[in-house]
Design a protein around this motif. Sequence first.
Motif, PDB file in Angstrom:
ATOM      1  N   HIS B  24       0.841  -1.200   0.000  1.00  0.00           N
ATOM      2  CA  HIS B  24       0.000   0.000   0.000  1.00  0.00           C
ATOM      3  C   HIS B  24       0.879   1.255   0.000  1.00  0.00           C
ATOM      4  CE1 HIS B  24      -2.803  -3.046   1.643  1.00  0.00           C
ATOM      5  NE2 HIS B  24      -3.591  -2.455   0.773  1.00  0.00           N
ATOM      6  N   ILE B  26       0.014   4.291   0.222  1.00  0.00           N
ATOM      7  CA  ILE B  26      -0.387   5.252   1.259  1.00  0.00           C
ATOM      8  C   ILE B  26       0.313   4.915   2.567  1.00  0.00           C
ATOM      9  CG2 ILE B  26      -2.313   6.089   2.649  1.00  0.00           C
ATOM     10  CD1 ILE B  26      -4.135   5.643   0.358  1.00  0.00           C
ATOM     11  N   SER B  29       4.123   5.826   2.366  1.00  0.00           N
ATOM     12  CA  SER B  29       4.440   7.254   2.509  1.00  0.00           C
ATOM     13  C   SER B  29       4.121   7.728   3.924  1.00  0.00           C
ATOM     14  CB  SER B  29       3.683   8.072   1.457  1.00  0.00           C
ATOM     15  OG  SER B  29       2.300   7.824   1.580  1.00  0.00           O
ATOM     16  N   GLY B  30       3.052   7.199   4.515  1.00  0.00           N
ATOM     17  CA  GLY B  30       2.720   7.578   5.885  1.00  0.00           C
ATOM     18  C   GLY B  30       3.806   7.156   6.852  1.00  0.00           C
TER      19      GLY B  30
END
Lengths: 476, 227
Positions: B24, B26, B29-30
């Motif tokens: 994932h 997202i 990057s999180g």
Amino acid sequence: MTTALTRPPLVRSTDRVIAGVCSGLAAHLGWPVKSVRIGMALATLAGGAGLAFYAWLWIMVPTADENARRNARRPASPIAPAVSLAPATAPASHLPGQAPAAPGWGLPDAGAAAPAGADSSGAAVPPAPGYGTGARPPWFKGGGVRYGKEIMLGAGLLLVAGIMIAQILGVDVPLGTLIPAAAVLGGAAIAWMQLDENRRAGLLDKTKADQAGGWGRLAAGLALVVAGVLVMVSGSGSWEQTWLALLASVAVLGGVVLVLLPWALKFWRDLESERAGRIRETERAEIAAHLHDSVLQTLALIQRRAANEHDVVRLARAQERELRGWLFQDPGKEAGQLSDRIKAAAAEVEDALGNAVDVVSVGDTAMTEAHEALVQASREAMLNASRHGGGTVSVYLEVADGGADVFVKDRGPGFDLSDVPEDRMGVRESIIGRMKRHGGTASIASTPDGTEVRLGLPARRPENAARHTDNAEGKS
Amino acid sequence: MNQLQGTGPVRQAQSVRVVIVDDHAIFRSGLKADLDASIQVVGEGATVEQAIAVIARERPDVVLLDVHLPGGLGGGGREVIAGSAAILGTTRFLALSVSDAAEDVVAVIRAGARGYVTKTISGAEITDAVFRVAGGDAVFSPRLAGFVLDAFGTAPADIADDELDKLSARELEVMRLIARGYSYKEVAKELFISIKTVETHVSAVLRKLQLSSRHELTKWAAERRLL
């Protein structure tokens, strides 16, 4: 169908002496069970009519379970099965007396939002939007055919009775022709019914048991037809000729089977793959429905509460818990055991106060009264830890041969038990007193880095069980 | 969140090179944003093949590895570790997962991961875990400690230390305290031993978890689908 709706459906009851036929019949007709049973017994004396009737009902009438399963087969809201299958997980989402911080902002109440599959009798309840188009309720389609079968069978039995009476009265009935003809007709009817069932199997879900019954019926039908034809044919010639003809027919039939077998196999395989696809589709629909009912709702709530970090975390935790319960639930595991109860208590505290409560459990045991006290004391400890500790609360449950231990740890500033006012019931009464009354131990270790409540319940000795039953539980 | 028990100061002077493997974007990057500045993310991978390639190229100190990954033979994180066997001595793996399923966790630990944390962990905690793993220690969350206690049983071994199928009395104590939510430091204080000794015990438990040939362990993990 109107009669079926005005009175309870005819199903075999679980309150049974033999097969639950009489009590089911009594419930259906609204008569007392005793008189139905006596009537059945009396009818049995009258030439075995009662026995035949009983056997017939036994075969034709489904049990309450089967009926419910048939009716519940459509993919109703998946939370309904989840709730009804595992009562232990249900309390997590809606607990009595737990008013959420913002009223109306709890998770959608699973029990209320989901129409329970068994309750929705008839097509009056529309399927929830967004799903449920995959499978239509079987009773909706199959009703007419099923009753038709029963009427046909009844008519046949009446006909037989009529013929028998006529013969007793002295009328000459050509039995030699009638019986084989009836056998052929009956066999064909049974086999055709089977064919009809098979076709329906393409649309509806069928269990293995149904299938086995279907094969049995097909075989019975074939046997009847063959026997009937044999008797009819043998009436017109000698047995020798009949055997020869039989041999020839079998040879021809064998040839035909040989030719048709590949085709039939292919057809069968297509049917199987279609059935597998249908099962997958049902599963997918169930998952989609579950996500729709729980996850999407929560996501919508989270978007609307995005400004309030506390609410967002609480909603996300609650949804995570619910989804985990749904995904990873071990169907083989007995529900309602100690670890389930501790987890439910943790969920309750988490929902009420918003701080995460992490439970790690090792081992498990069935609940007893003393364990109930342990759960209540643990809950009280978790509430205190969440309220005063502030951050995440760690709960560890270990069940071993020696007994059950629960540790509740927080990272708050800590407190001194002697500083707690005498009139505060929380720690002293609900935790320490309660554990002592049930033969357990409780200690509190508090440092400036956090507080840990340690609860121990030794493995139960029989003589303790009776002595420690007190009724002081209500106080807390 | 307080699930990771390495809150002691184990920061090293030099920065740690890390590869993040997760399908994932997202989450990757999180995680990158959450990690401390002293952690240098040198590569990312989204599938088993990508991960093996980027790990072989970058030779990072630590790989943050999702348990479930697409690609390869379907083995997920376990397969990535197996595919990087040549550098297992210098590159350490820390398993990250949303799954609490014991079979997943135990599989990836047995493949060679030095620890396991769930994805809900905070940035500070994961930073700490990365340093701890980079330093050669094992990272045990309370949940992993619970798995270990469940799998090995809570009775101590008769012959201490050498037995792979049982935990010694001391290791059991350490595991119990970790499961109760104690940090390594708190465990050390509670048992009157040094943090280094706690780390030694934890590493020994990790070794037993990885090496024990006890077939019950796998069976247990398969049966126990959730904790």
